[in-house]
Design a protein around this motif. Sequence first.
Motif, PDB file in Angstrom:
ATOM      1  N   THR A 434       0.851  -1.349  -0.104  1.00  0.00           N
ATOM      2  CA  THR A 434       0.044   0.017  -0.100  1.00  0.00           C
ATOM      3  C   THR A 434       0.792   1.341  -0.018  1.00  0.00           C
ATOM      4  OG1 THR A 434      -0.170   0.156   2.467  1.00  0.00           O
ATOM      5  CG2 THR A 434      -1.764  -1.215   1.400  1.00  0.00           C
ATOM      6  N   ILE A 435       0.504   2.267  -0.533  1.00  0.00           N
ATOM      7  CA  ILE A 435       1.073   3.465  -0.770  1.00  0.00           C
ATOM      8  C   ILE A 435      -0.130   4.529  -0.690  1.00  0.00           C
ATOM      9  CG2 ILE A 435       2.384   5.074  -2.092  1.00  0.00           C
ATOM     10  CD1 ILE A 435       3.378   3.078  -3.866  1.00  0.00           C
ATOM     11  N   ASN A 436       0.127   5.281   0.515  1.00  0.00           N
ATOM     12  CA  ASN A 436      -0.952   5.949   0.983  1.00  0.00           C
ATOM     13  C   ASN A 436      -0.657   7.199   1.884  1.00  0.00           C
ATOM     14  OD1 ASN A 436      -3.652   7.081   1.526  1.00  0.00           O
ATOM     15  ND2 ASN A 436      -4.528   5.122   1.405  1.00  0.00           N
ATOM     16  N   SER A 437      -0.767   8.458   1.805  1.00  0.00           N
ATOM     17  CA  SER A 437      -0.550   9.579   2.682  1.00  0.00           C
ATOM     18  C   SER A 437      -1.106   9.468   3.978  1.00  0.00           C
ATOM     19  CB  SER A 437      -0.907  10.596   2.189  1.00  0.00           C
ATOM     20  OG  SER A 437      -0.341  10.788   0.942  1.00  0.00           O
ATOM     21  N   HIS A 438      -2.142   8.715   4.097  1.00  0.00           N
ATOM     22  CA  HIS A 438      -2.937   8.595   5.447  1.00  0.00           C
ATOM     23  C   HIS A 438      -3.173   7.111   5.740  1.00  0.00           C
ATOM     24  CE1 HIS A 438      -4.819  12.454   4.209  1.00  0.00           C
ATOM     25  NE2 HIS A 438      -4.772  12.228   2.879  1.00  0.00           N
ATOM     26  N   GLU A 439      -3.382   7.209   7.151  1.00  0.00           N
ATOM     27  CA  GLU A 439      -3.475   5.940   7.758  1.00  0.00           C
ATOM     28  C   GLU A 439      -4.927   5.265   6.812  1.00  0.00           C
ATOM     29  OE1 GLU A 439      -1.626   3.600   9.767  1.00  0.00           O
ATOM     30  OE2 GLU A 439      -3.212   2.475   9.315  1.00  0.00           O
ATOM     31  N   HIS A 440      -4.789   4.023   6.656  1.00  0.00           N
ATOM     32  CA  HIS A 440      -6.058   3.500   5.958  1.00  0.00           C
ATOM     33  C   HIS A 440      -6.286   2.070   6.373  1.00  0.00           C
ATOM     34  CE1 HIS A 440      -3.032   1.052   3.550  1.00  0.00           C
ATOM     35  NE2 HIS A 440      -2.234   2.017   4.062  1.00  0.00           N
ATOM     36  N   ASN A 441      -7.485   1.612   6.076  1.00  0.00           N
ATOM     37  CA  ASN A 441      -7.816   0.274   6.727  1.00  0.00           C
ATOM     38  C   ASN A 441      -7.222  -0.949   6.202  1.00  0.00           C
ATOM     39  OD1 ASN A 441      -8.949   0.020   4.093  1.00  0.00           O
ATOM     40  ND2 ASN A 441     -10.642  -1.055   4.757  1.00  0.00           N
ATOM     41  N   LEU A 442      -6.328  -0.680   5.017  1.00  0.00           N
ATOM     42  CA  LEU A 442      -5.847  -1.986   4.492  1.00  0.00           C
ATOM     43  C   LEU A 442      -4.473  -2.216   5.233  1.00  0.00           C
ATOM     44  CD1 LEU A 442      -6.505  -1.368   0.696  1.00  0.00           C
ATOM     45  CD2 LEU A 442      -7.452  -3.119   2.058  1.00  0.00           C
ATOM     46  N   SER A 443      -3.954  -1.311   5.905  1.00  0.00           N
ATOM     47  CA  SER A 443      -2.589  -1.567   6.576  1.00  0.00           C
ATOM     48  C   SER A 443      -2.579  -2.623   7.336  1.00  0.00           C
ATOM     49  CB  SER A 443      -2.264  -0.134   7.459  1.00  0.00           C
ATOM     50  OG  SER A 443      -2.995  -0.262   8.505  1.00  0.00           O
ATOM     51  N   LEU A 444      -3.846  -3.168   8.010  1.00  0.00           N
ATOM     52  CA  LEU A 444      -3.550  -4.522   8.587  1.00  0.00           C
ATOM     53  C   LEU A 444      -2.939  -5.607   7.955  1.00  0.00           C
ATOM     54  CD1 LEU A 444      -4.223  -5.722  11.447  1.00  0.00           C
ATOM     55  CD2 LEU A 444      -6.455  -6.091  10.631  1.00  0.00           C
ATOM     56  N   ILE A 445      -3.629  -5.659   6.700  1.00  0.00           N
ATOM     57  CA  ILE A 445      -3.145  -6.774   5.813  1.00  0.00           C
ATOM     58  C   ILE A 445      -2.014  -6.738   4.940  1.00  0.00           C
ATOM     59  CG2 ILE A 445      -5.404  -7.830   5.943  1.00  0.00           C
ATOM     60  CD1 ILE A 445      -5.929  -6.621   3.427  1.00  0.00           C
ATOM     61  N   ALA A 446      -1.353  -5.545   4.826  1.00  0.00           N
ATOM     62  CA  ALA A 446      -0.417  -5.167   3.838  1.00  0.00           C
ATOM     63  C   ALA A 446       0.876  -5.779   4.341  1.00  0.00           C
ATOM     64  CB  ALA A 446      -0.331  -3.696   3.675  1.00  0.00           C
ATOM     65  N   GLU A 447       1.518  -6.186   3.231  1.00  0.00           N
ATOM     66  CA  GLU A 447       3.056  -6.834   3.419  1.00  0.00           C
ATOM     67  C   GLU A 447       4.114  -5.470   3.646  1.00  0.00           C
ATOM     68  OE1 GLU A 447       3.351  -9.910   3.743  1.00  0.00           O
ATOM     69  OE2 GLU A 447       5.806 -10.038   3.932  1.00  0.00           O
ATOM     70  N   LYS A 448       3.820  -4.541   2.687  1.00  0.00           N
ATOM     71  CA  LYS A 448       4.587  -3.325   2.741  1.00  0.00           C
ATOM     72  C   LYS A 448       3.616  -2.287   2.737  1.00  0.00           C
ATOM     73  CE  LYS A 448       8.990  -4.804   2.286  1.00  0.00           C
ATOM     74  NZ  LYS A 448       9.252  -4.875   3.678  1.00  0.00           N
ATOM     75  N   LYS A 449       4.134  -1.286   3.720  1.00  0.00           N
ATOM     76  CA  LYS A 449       3.233  -0.121   3.807  1.00  0.00           C
ATOM     77  C   LYS A 449       3.794   1.109   3.530  1.00  0.00           C
ATOM     78  CE  LYS A 449       2.135  -2.278   7.683  1.00  0.00           C
ATOM     79  NZ  LYS A 449       1.508  -2.478   8.813  1.00  0.00           N
ATOM     80  N   LEU A 450       3.742   2.109   2.706  1.00  0.00           N
ATOM     81  CA  LEU A 450       4.613   3.220   2.294  1.00  0.00           C
ATOM     82  C   LEU A 450       3.648   4.324   2.868  1.00  0.00           C
ATOM     83  CD1 LEU A 450       6.244   2.332  -1.117  1.00  0.00           C
ATOM     84  CD2 LEU A 450       7.149   1.869   1.305  1.00  0.00           C
ATOM     85  N   TYR A 451       4.179   5.385   3.522  1.00  0.00           N
ATOM     86  CA  TYR A 451       3.207   6.489   3.849  1.00  0.00           C
ATOM     87  C   TYR A 451       3.981   7.901   3.408  1.00  0.00           C
ATOM     88  CZ  TYR A 451       0.791   3.576   6.983  1.00  0.00           C
ATOM     89  OH  TYR A 451       0.056   2.262   7.679  1.00  0.00           O
ATOM     90  N   PRO A 452       3.968   7.857   2.274  1.00  0.00           N
ATOM     91  CA  PRO A 452       4.808   9.215   1.565  1.00  0.00           C
ATOM     92  C   PRO A 452       3.955  10.295   1.773  1.00  0.00           C
ATOM     93  CG  PRO A 452       4.035   7.805  -0.440  1.00  0.00           C
ATOM     94  CD  PRO A 452       3.615   7.328   0.680  1.00  0.00           C
ATOM     95  N   ALA A 453       4.483  11.766   2.229  1.00  0.00           N
ATOM     96  CA  ALA A 453       3.836  12.695   2.269  1.00  0.00           C
ATOM     97  C   ALA A 453       3.020  13.092   0.898  1.00  0.00           C
ATOM     98  CB  ALA A 453       4.570  13.972   2.722  1.00  0.00           C
ATOM     99  N   PRO A 454       1.834  14.006   0.912  1.00  0.00           N
ATOM    100  CA  PRO A 454       1.425  13.992  -0.443  1.00  0.00           C
ATOM    101  C   PRO A 454       2.371  14.579  -1.376  1.00  0.00           C
ATOM    102  CG  PRO A 454      -0.124  14.994   1.242  1.00  0.00           C
ATOM    103  CD  PRO A 454       1.173  14.337   1.861  1.00  0.00           C
TER     104      PRO A 454
END
Lengths: 830, 164
Positions: A434-454
């Motif tokens: 997942t690549i998302n600037s905000h926390e989101h519901n898919l983070s629980l199941i994601a293998e890799k989570k990226l949170y770049p600023a907008p």
Amino acid sequence: MNKQSEPVGIIIDNRQLQAASGMTILQAAEKNNIYIPTLCAHKDLTPFGGCRMCIVEVEGMRGFPTACTTPIQEGMIVRTQTTQVNSVRAEILQLILSEHPVSCLICDEAEECKKYNVTTRKVGVTTGCRYCPNDSQCELHDVAEKLGIKEIGYPILYRNLRVEKEDPFFDRDYNLCILCGRCVRMCQEIRTAGTLAFKKRGHQTIIGPAYDRTHLEAGCEFCGACVSVCPTGALSEKTRKWEGKADREEVTTCAFCGIGCQIRLQIRGDEIIGSLPADDPLVNNGQLCVKGRFCVTETVNDYRRLKRPYKTVGITRVDIPFNEAIDIAAQKLAECFPDDFGMIVSPNCTNEDLYIAQKFTRAAIGSNNIDTSTRIFYGQSINSYLNLTKMSVPLSTLRKSSVILCVGLDTRFARSVAGVELRIATRRGAKLITINSHEHNLSLIAEKKLYPAPDNMLEILNSIENLTKLNSNNNDKGELSIVATMLKGAKFPVILVGPDLLSLPDSPAILDCIARITRNIEGGILPLPSHNNFIGSIFMGAYPEALPGGIRYDSDINIQKIKELWNRDSLDYDGHWNSLSNGADPKKKVIYLIGEAPYAQRPSCDYMIYQNIYHPPSSYSANLVFPTTAFTENEGSFINGEGRIQKVRKGVKPPGEARPDWDILCQIARKLGKTGFDYSSVDDIRKEIANFVDGFGDAEFGNRALVPLIFDIDMNIPTTRPLNISSADFPFKLDLSIIEHSYRGYPLTNWVSGLKSLYIEGQLDINHEDAKIIGISTGDKVMVTSLNFEKTWPVKINERQPQGKVSVTVPMSEFPGFIPKQVNVRKNDV
Amino acid sequence: MNTEITRAGSSLNQEEHQSFHDLFEAYNGHEGDLVPLLQKTQEKYGYLSQEAINEISRFLKISENQIFGVATFYSQFRFNAPGRHSIKVCLGTACHVRGGQVLGEAVGRELDVLPGETTDDKRFDFQRVACLGCCALAPVIQIDSDIHSRMSVIRLKGILEKYE
Ligand code: SF4
Ligand code: SF4
Ligand code: SF4
Ligand code: FES
Ligand code: FES
């Protein structure tokens, strides 16, 4: 999945039967119409064996096995109705009922009472004893009746639990709960949301989320799947209480987003009383999101629906007969030069309505000024977005994909149907990035989570793009390389694109970059458009730049085809009308709005014809108003995001004198003396569309996929381009997110109050230090300005908001079209 | 997205986070690891805090709700930080018939605490248990390792005062 199952011979109640091996006794019995009472078993759920209602006698087995959990075996002899079995069942049921308020089940007067307990008064008064909102649908009733229970031989125990009403859409009265576990299994196994669980044990067992959290706090998606399977009134839909059973159903396509879920409209008399998922394996597979499940009824039944045509005289509204309204419209339009006309049509309309809207504009008026409100929503990204849709793959691709990338996506409420598929995919072993600037519901199941600023979104995606190039040498072990390597080695990689990307200032570049990544990894795109019939609007040619078939306005082949079909000598369209070029465009004489259009897109005009299911906003002067049909009252088709043509079926009659959009337009065209507008039904329109678009040919055209999507148009970018300014005058970074719920131009929150508790919208979050400097406190109204931009929102001081940044969430119908990067915030003193 | 209604983010700092991860090291994140992980966590911290359940949820990719459901099924798990003293009121058969229930309610009233919870001042945690093994002395309460036998509501207050 099963290996070829051999038939097994068994005897149930002296009947010799054949059934597939692997079946349970219950399944075999049901298949042969042998009744075994059940409470916890459900066809979609794994057997639970909890209620023991289904006990049977099996020769050679000790005790009473439960039919729902016992697999059949060759030569098995089963008895389902012996005196002993029935008396044990009756005992068990009495035990269950001793903890369940039961007067309605065992009352002597029950039969008599039934006749009188529905009154015909105007308000929803009920007479008789009603403890439970699930009247006449309760499975306990059925079973108690079948077993002939007339009294309860056990002390009655009332748990006296508080009825939980704090969450939107459904209430929970666990006093009525029989702990059958259907809701828990549904939420955990099928829906995979994991909101519900059994808590504690023994007498204290109760169902709910962790601690004493509300469903809202606990991550519930409000999909209503648990409510649908509850056999009692413990879980009950707020708006459907006391409504009773539907007397018929109609399967149609949800109009609230581009997934195009199949829904079963629940109809009683001439009213839609609910909507449930249909089991379409091609699309939603028995799932819905909160919009499809809980928002249809209130949206189409609202008392503010338009019911008859009217004109405005000064500031008063004068109801007029339909014919007169048609006459007035025709007269106004006859006086109007083609270039002085403009039509903006809602992308929520059916293909048939959209086709007629553009034909009306082009053939009846002779203008090319037809547009939809997607232009303002996608703004400068519209071409990039359309390019992505050309790489669409079906939702079901997720079932075979090994690596899935989600960018800017949260599937908790909108598109939760895709969320279910994603969770099922990860359970199967697929890896989610997942690549998302905000926390989101898919983070629980994601293998890799990226949170770049907008601001860094583009940079991150660009790096991934470079790393996924064929010959990129990839030695470093950074997160991005890992992501790129995962994507490159994937089977059927799919990229899901969420709406958050559209509100980033550099969204066209971001979308283009995603397209290149998709090509690099030979993957597919699930673009999930917010407007359910966006693709349809392109194929129907509802834009100045597009003709039917999704072809350029100046393409010779189509002009020729259109001339023949529409029986016209000339069709020369020079200009492109851009409904957003407001100021630059001279004032129009007549503007025809089908569906509400965002403020920035309402061109100035002398005369406005307004056609919608709701009244125009009061501040807004429509001269002539036509009532039209909601999708539940209309027939035709939509094309969903993946290019599937889906049927829209009529559930009920429209309210009052409302008519379908196409029908009103055809009446006006005929009044204008134009030929080619006398269709006797939508089917005639469909046949005409078939000349331009594959798949519209045969009568059973529903669910045909136009994959890959082929169209060739180049949209004009709105003239109001974002300006990248970062001067001292505009010191704040603006972070704007869109909430996707709108139908025919209005946010669904207008009609569906429960939806308001899911989102906090139209509130500007600001850091406390910043607030101090500006001199504002929570609740104050602030003016947010930039070049060509001005909005007023109430403010909320939020300690977690970074300094120098403000963020706000707006419904998509109020989406300002383009978003300035830098803004100024000041107190609104008015 | 309304961030206030999604308790998704972790509220722990880096160090606390690391401390959990040291614990998880021995496991590979399968669903079957849940109960052993809960036990290990309780061993290390004395109870299962909301943060602990959140961390375990993220590690195993199972919802907090499901984990809480499993954890509450087993009577061994506690969800509140232990108090300085711990009171156990016996509700076994012998104690029950001699007024254990009433005693339990009195403790709750006196300390303003529900069974399974800890008082706000962290002075006492309060448990109801089945049979403390001294039925002859019923009704019985246990505070830390002291057994108080033939208890009555009247004597309760005086006894509680001895524990600070
Ligand atoms: S509404 Fe859906 S997500 Fe919420 S508890 Fe019910 S099944 Fe679970
Ligand atoms: S709430 Fe309904 S479905 Fe869930 S366990 Fe209770 S009775 Fe069964
Ligand atoms: S996911 Fe889209 S199509 Fe499906 S129910 Fe929700 S709004 Fe309707
Ligand atoms: S239906 Fe078989 S045990 Fe409930
Ligand atoms: S019942 Fe209380 S000590 Fe045995």
